[in-house]
Each structure stands twice: as structure tokens, then as C-alpha cells.
Write a protein that holds these residues in place. Structure first.
Motif, short mmCIF file in Angstrom:
data_model
loop_
_atom_site.label_atom_id
_atom_site.label_comp_id
_atom_site.label_asym_id
_atom_site.label_seq_id
_atom_site.Cartn_x
_atom_site.Cartn_y
_atom_site.Cartn_z
N MET A 64 61.11 -136.23 -43.10
CA MET A 64 62.44 -136.79 -43.15
C MET A 64 63.43 -135.62 -43.16
SD MET A 64 63.85 -139.69 -45.81
CE MET A 64 62.24 -139.74 -46.50
N GLN A 65 64.34 -135.64 -42.18
CA GLN A 65 65.23 -134.50 -42.05
C GLN A 65 66.70 -134.86 -41.92
OE1 GLN A 65 63.74 -132.33 -38.72
NE2 GLN A 65 61.88 -131.70 -39.76
N SER A 66 67.02 -136.14 -41.74
CA SER A 66 68.41 -136.49 -41.50
C SER A 66 68.79 -137.80 -42.19
CB SER A 66 68.66 -136.62 -40.00
OG SER A 66 67.98 -137.75 -39.50
N PHE A 67 70.08 -138.03 -42.22
CA PHE A 67 70.62 -139.27 -42.78
C PHE A 67 70.03 -140.48 -42.04
CE2 PHE A 67 74.09 -142.45 -43.07
CZ PHE A 67 74.19 -142.55 -44.45
N TYR A 68 69.91 -140.33 -40.73
CA TYR A 68 69.32 -141.39 -39.91
C TYR A 68 67.89 -141.70 -40.36
CZ TYR A 68 67.51 -143.84 -35.81
OH TYR A 68 66.93 -144.76 -34.98
N ASP A 69 67.12 -140.67 -40.69
CA ASP A 69 65.75 -140.86 -41.16
C ASP A 69 65.71 -141.67 -42.46
OD1 ASP A 69 64.76 -139.40 -38.99
OD2 ASP A 69 64.70 -137.52 -40.14
N VAL A 70 66.68 -141.41 -43.34
CA VAL A 70 66.75 -142.18 -44.59
C VAL A 70 67.08 -143.64 -44.28
CG1 VAL A 70 67.89 -142.41 -46.83
CG2 VAL A 70 67.45 -140.13 -45.91
N ARG B 257 66.75 -138.29 -51.47
CA ARG B 257 67.85 -137.99 -52.40
C ARG B 257 68.55 -136.70 -52.01
NH1 ARG B 257 68.15 -141.11 -57.30
NH2 ARG B 257 69.98 -139.83 -57.60
N LEU B 258 67.78 -135.69 -51.60
CA LEU B 258 68.36 -134.42 -51.17
C LEU B 258 69.28 -134.64 -49.96
CD1 LEU B 258 68.55 -131.33 -51.37
CD2 LEU B 258 66.53 -131.22 -49.92
N ILE B 259 68.80 -135.36 -48.97
CA ILE B 259 69.58 -135.63 -47.76
C ILE B 259 70.86 -136.39 -48.11
CG2 ILE B 259 69.60 -136.95 -45.60
CD1 ILE B 259 66.55 -136.17 -45.40
N LEU B 260 70.73 -137.42 -48.94
CA LEU B 260 71.90 -138.22 -49.30
C LEU B 260 72.90 -137.40 -50.09
CD1 LEU B 260 70.19 -141.61 -50.20
CD2 LEU B 260 71.54 -141.08 -48.16
N ASN B 261 72.42 -136.57 -51.00
CA ASN B 261 73.34 -135.74 -51.79
C ASN B 261 74.04 -134.69 -50.94
OD1 ASN B 261 72.91 -137.15 -54.16
ND2 ASN B 261 71.24 -135.84 -54.82
N GLN B 262 73.32 -134.13 -49.97
CA GLN B 262 73.95 -133.18 -49.06
C GLN B 262 75.01 -133.88 -48.22
OE1 GLN B 262 70.60 -131.50 -46.97
NE2 GLN B 262 70.41 -129.81 -48.43
N ARG B 263 74.72 -135.06 -47.77
CA ARG B 263 75.67 -135.83 -46.95
C ARG B 263 76.92 -136.15 -47.80
NH1 ARG B 263 75.21 -138.47 -41.75
NH2 ARG B 263 77.02 -139.80 -41.59
N LYS B 264 76.68 -136.50 -49.05
CA LYS B 264 77.77 -136.83 -49.96
C LYS B 264 78.69 -135.62 -50.17
CE LYS B 264 78.35 -139.06 -54.45
NZ LYS B 264 77.59 -139.56 -55.60
N MET B 265 78.09 -134.45 -50.22
CA MET B 265 78.86 -133.21 -50.44
C MET B 265 79.46 -132.69 -49.13
SD MET B 265 78.59 -133.04 -53.61
CE MET B 265 79.07 -131.46 -54.21
N GLY B 266 79.17 -133.36 -48.01
CA GLY B 266 79.76 -132.99 -46.74
C GLY B 266 79.05 -131.87 -46.02
#
Length: 63
Positions: free
Chosen positions: A1-7, A52-61
Motif C-alpha cells: 500500500m503506497q497511496s491514498f487511492y490504495d487505502v 494510518r501513515l498514508i492518511l496522516n501524511q495526506r492530512k499533513m499535506g
């Protein structure tokens, strides 16, 4: 899993599709659903941590 889309695709496997007009709300709900799936033992620890890592990174922009 590497991207927001994957989540999104991981959640979709369990019939969960989340979309709010505000992206922060979408990310927060996705975090809650990922946690629920993990707590129920449906997804692995690795999937949980990666999501969670991907979502938190996305949240932080950062993604």
C-alpha cells in the motif's frame, strides 16, 4: 500500500466508500474505519500501520 487511492481500495474491499466535501473529514472517517477493521481483526497490523501513515501524511499535506 503506497497511496491514498490504495487505502480507498482497501476500504472498498469491505464495502466502505467514504467521501465528504471536506477532505479532512474524509480522512478522519477513513482513519476511524481503518481502526475499526483492525480492532475487529479484519486487517493485519501491517495494513493498519501503512494505512494510518498514508492518511496522516495526506492530512499533513505531504501526499
Amino acid at each position: 500500500m503506497q497511496s491514498f487511492y490504495d487505502v480507498q481500495q482497501l476500504l472498498k474491499q469491505f464495502g466502505i466508500i467514504i467521501y465528504f466535501k471536506d477532505e479532512k473529514d474524509t480522512i478522519e472517517m477513513m482513519n476511524q474505519e481503518i481502526k475499526s477493521l483492525h480492532d475487529a481483526g479484519i486487517i493485519t497490523n501491517e495494513q493498519f500501520v501503512q494505512a494510518r501513515l498514508i492518511l496522516n501524511q495526506r492530512k499533513m499535506g505531504k501526499l
